[in-house]
Scaffold this active site. Sequence first.
Site, mmCIF file in Angstrom:
data_model
loop_
_atom_site.group_PDB
_atom_site.id
_atom_site.type_symbol
_atom_site.label_atom_id
_atom_site.label_comp_id
_atom_site.label_asym_id
_atom_site.label_seq_id
_atom_site.Cartn_x
_atom_site.Cartn_y
_atom_site.Cartn_z
ATOM 1 N N LYS A 55 32.983 26.350 34.878
ATOM 2 C CA LYS A 55 32.563 25.218 35.724
ATOM 3 C C LYS A 55 33.592 24.985 36.819
ATOM 4 O O LYS A 55 33.248 24.732 37.976
ATOM 5 C CB LYS A 55 32.380 23.963 34.865
ATOM 6 C CG LYS A 55 31.122 24.028 34.013
ATOM 7 C CD LYS A 55 31.066 22.952 32.951
ATOM 8 C CE LYS A 55 29.853 23.187 32.032
ATOM 9 N NZ LYS A 55 29.802 22.268 30.904
ATOM 10 N N GLN A 99 33.259 17.640 28.383
ATOM 11 C CA GLN A 99 32.714 18.811 27.697
ATOM 12 C C GLN A 99 32.442 18.486 26.220
ATOM 13 O O GLN A 99 33.321 18.008 25.508
ATOM 14 C CB GLN A 99 33.707 19.985 27.816
ATOM 15 C CG GLN A 99 33.203 21.285 27.219
ATOM 16 C CD GLN A 99 31.978 21.831 27.965
ATOM 17 O OE1 GLN A 99 31.928 21.841 29.194
ATOM 18 N NE2 GLN A 99 30.982 22.299 27.218
ATOM 19 N N ASP A 122 26.001 15.100 34.457
ATOM 20 C CA ASP A 122 25.343 15.759 33.320
ATOM 21 C C ASP A 122 24.007 15.092 32.998
ATOM 22 O O ASP A 122 23.191 15.649 32.263
ATOM 23 C CB ASP A 122 26.241 15.665 32.070
ATOM 24 C CG ASP A 122 26.915 16.986 31.735
ATOM 25 O OD1 ASP A 122 26.433 18.031 32.207
ATOM 26 O OD2 ASP A 122 27.912 16.959 30.990
#
Length: 298
Positions: A55, A99, A122
């Site tokens: 990422k 994460q 997200d």
Amino acid sequence: MTVAKRIDGKAKAADLAESITRETALLQKEHGIKPGLAVVIIGEDPASQVYVRNKKRAAESCGFHSIQHTLADDASQNEVLQLISELNDDDAIHGILVQLPLPRHLDELAITQAIEPTKDVDGFHFINIGKLTAGQTSDAFTPCTPAGCMLMIEDELGGDLSGKNAVVIGRSNIVGKPMASLLLQANATVTVTHSRTKDLPAVVAAADIIVAAVGRPNMVKADWVKPGAIIIDVGINRVGKVIDGEIKMGLTGDVDFDDVCSVAGAVTPVPGGVGPMTITMLMSNTLRSARLSAGLED
Ligand code: NAD
């Protein structure tokens, strides 16, 4: 025998990343704004380390301001919440990602809900989930994996799925449920199936669009599939595979790719399908957040 088209997620993601990079340069030139993405990783989970590295690399290659915060395995809930609060207040940061999975002592729900919804790239905050479910997506963030799946489905069938039957296998909050919302919004007739579904092959057999997000290697077989169906394979399973004549650990999806190719119209491979699109959609959401923060329309 028909042979299904192999949907190249890697190539599509690369095209998309190129246009994100161009738009990022333009945003900076015309408005002095550089999209900023902060990734928070807690602990040493090796798979998470790889995801976070990828990422960060993608963000840098799009020209973003990219930062990573690595907290120790035993970081306290307060420490994590304090960091999120600082990132929420930081004007240089437009996207915050924690994460998952988190170490077991941390409260995942409290942490994902602490992220400012306008920086929740997200799409896990209840505000964003609610807006997606209500079809109010103009200023909401859609979870990256289903958003990427949707772009690939649109490429095959167009944006209006009126009259199409879609079957989503899996009902998780990060894939199955938001996927169903997106398909519904595109006018598909949607069935969500899961581990308690009776006679799954018969349900799947009615689908023009199949999205498999389960985590069971090669589960979807050719005799489940309606001829010509579009299959999006979200599953990522680590299995022993014969590669160059040797058994090595490799990735495989939830769909038996070789088997369904004789029946389906188009299929995403694993690897090289949904995975690369997911990372690029994170970049797309972060760019969008930066644009929205400047009052620019989509
Ligand atoms: P999850 O474990 O949260 O959910 C799995 C779902 O599958 C559940 O709803 C469960 O009811 C359903 N299920 C389990 N067994 C079943 C069965 N026999 N028949 C029908 N349904 C069954 O998983 P998730 O987070 O949604 O992820 C699913 C898969 O997708 C995993 O392999 C994961 O690694 C992968 N994934 C990939 C990406 C990507 O970027 N490619 C992103 C997220 C998840």
